[in-house]
Design an enzyme around this catalytic site. Structure first.
Site, short mmCIF file in Angstrom:
data_model
loop_
_atom_site.label_atom_id
_atom_site.label_comp_id
_atom_site.label_asym_id
_atom_site.label_seq_id
_atom_site.Cartn_x
_atom_site.Cartn_y
_atom_site.Cartn_z
N HIS A 133 67.44 -33.00 11.42
CA HIS A 133 67.93 -32.46 10.22
C HIS A 133 68.53 -34.00 9.30
CE1 HIS A 133 67.79 -28.38 11.05
NE2 HIS A 133 68.80 -28.74 12.10
N HIS A 150 66.11 -23.61 10.57
CA HIS A 150 65.11 -23.75 11.58
C HIS A 150 63.85 -22.64 11.57
CE1 HIS A 150 69.15 -24.73 12.48
NE2 HIS A 150 68.75 -25.59 13.13
#
Lengths: 334, 334
Positions: B57, B219
């Site tokens: 991320h 995700h």
């Protein structure tokens, strides 16, 4: 095309609107919609620093407009040169009477338009001198360095030239510092995927899955060779083997490293590659004085990376360490 | 997979090595290889700020470790929670005796591991209090906000909590400020392409070409609906229509906006989208106090963007304006 756009022919206009809204603490629009300037430009008593180039390379070029770097940037269409008029208007926005250093990359369109713009500016009594970045080792052999293209090394040229101007250097001193910066800089890129200009709608070059192209240019210009996709460690070796002997960088040299993603490669992977690069530099007794890893000079959604290295002397160190505040590069003394 | 990696199972280890080498002015490794800390942590007399989460991320989570933001971060595998031990070790690295604010996102694994880590820390006499980010409007209806996931709003929670701690707030004051930040924050994402975990080798979800998924998680968690790919202006409207009524943001509110790319979307497109978003906010008499546009919280090479908005009061404004120096966010007073 999985894109977040409105009209594919208006992406540059639409982007500029959002850019100026977001960064209104740093930049403003000008009368020419294709010229963005530092909000305090022209800075009284300071040499103006100008650049320009095609769009699609964010943060380059407008992302380096701000404090102690670029005063005004001419904005071209995606992957094409700004007009001569845009360069000329940028010169006017940047000039405080101390002259303008136009620091740009070696591409045919930019060369032509900057030349015309300088003639236009001469009539207004504005002195413009240039440095033309040619750091891309892969774009021409060493005996024809003047034919090489400029790539991410331009960032270091702007950083150094902008810092020299901020410290009160006169036009010749700013030009000399920027020229030294680019003369001491070498870059090479590796491409893993092509990219698509929105108005075209399909890639204008191809990189097969499972392959990579070493030496690819920022607009998909052909590289030195295509090979099977290699590991990060092998890519690091190829990149270092290409640029270290070219300058050459040698024993106990201190360098600045810029490892820029080309747009769509996750930053995580750039750190993986950087680790392998720094290991190779260490083996060669080359010391990293400062490194920049991230998306500093991109090509839309191309995957891949460019490695740029600049050999330092005391003057370049001091100029690289100078404070800077732009969208693309922020560095402050604590 | 067009990737710059070595061993697909070792991407986190390899990334951490390059990350720490690049940012050694800001961060250091610790005895636990999965904990990265601010080089000056623990800062004497200051509440420690800890976060943690899965990798992939970037800049989140380790990219927000540094001055006036996060003191230590626990690092998980790609898209999975750090271990309880990593959270516990991060608490120890961050605690100067004033206690630790653990500010993290609402995911099952993180909730469980933070809970265990807090019990471990209690035995050492370290007081840990938590704020759990739940800014993702799309992840659960409004009457079940406690089930919502944390996304890019976490950045504002860390910014606010970190600034409160830097200004000398005690643990309860830091927790209260961070809680207010996230309570005043709403986010929504739109995904345009899936992403691939290197060790898996193929996407674990699909987004068809020509489609987009509104409300998708970081995700690939399913969103609210899939539709034909729309224009930036239409996407801006969908995003604003989703988050404005949820808080609700209203007439003459001042807000911070974070418009983050998901990894592979060119930054140019984020500015195009931002322009449309700011126009809609203006129509609603919502004033943008500050905006952040760029890759602030990504999901590997996913294309798309998340819009995050935080409603401000005087305290939040002061904390958002505070200086910060991390890889992911740099902000200095001139």
């Amino acid at each position: 095309m999985q894109r977040i756009i409105n009209d594919p022919d208006m992406v540059v206009e639409d982007m500029l609107k959002g850019f100026v809204k977001t960064h209104n603490d740093l930049v403003t629009t000008t009368e020419n919609s294709r010229v963005i300037k530092y909000k305090n430009a022209p800075v009284k008593g300071k040499v103006g620093v100008v650049t320009g180039g095609g769009s699609g390379h964010k943060p380059a070029f407008i992302g380096y407009v701000g404090k102690n770097m670029v005063d005004a940037a001419a904005v071209g269409e995606i992957f094409s040169s700004p007009t001569a008029k845009a360069f000329y208007d940028a010169f006017k926005e940047a000039d405080s009477g101390e002259g303008v250093a136009c620091l740009y990359g070696n591409y045919a369109g930019d060369n032509m338009n900057v030349k015309i713009a300088i003639k236009m500016a001469q009539k207004d009594g504005i002195t413009v001198k240039t440095v033309v970045a040619n750091d891309d080792v892969a774009s021409s052999p060493k005996d024809e360095v003047e034919k090489r293209r400029g790539v991410a090394g331009e960032i270091l040229m702007w950083k150094v030239g902008g810092a020299k101007a901020a410290k009160g250097g006169d036009l010749d001193e700013v030009i000399a510092a920027a020229q030294k910066a680019i003369d001491n800089t070498r870059s090479v890129g590796i491409g893993l995927t092509p990219c698509t200009i929105p108005a075209v709608g399909k890639p204008n070059f191809e990189i097969e899955k499972g392959k990579m192209e070493v030496g690819i240019g920022h607009h998909g210009e052909p590289g030195i060779f295509v090979s099977e996709l290699k590991t990060a460690k092998e890519m690091a070796k190829i990149m270092c083997d290409t640029i270290i002997p070219d300058l050459p960088f040698g024993y106990e040299d201190e360098v600045v490293v810029v490892l820029s993603g080309l747009g769509a490669t996750p930053v995580m992977e750039l750190y993986i590659l950087y680790d392998d690069i720094e290991n190779i530099l260490k083996e060669n007794n080359i010391r990293v004085y400062r490194s920049y890893v991230g998306n500093y000079f991109t090509s839309l959604e191309m995957m891949g990376a460019t490695l740029t290295m600049m050999k330092l002397d005391d003057e370049l160190k001091e100029l690289i360490d100078e404070e800077v505040n732009t969208m693309g590069l922020k560095q402050f003394k604590e």
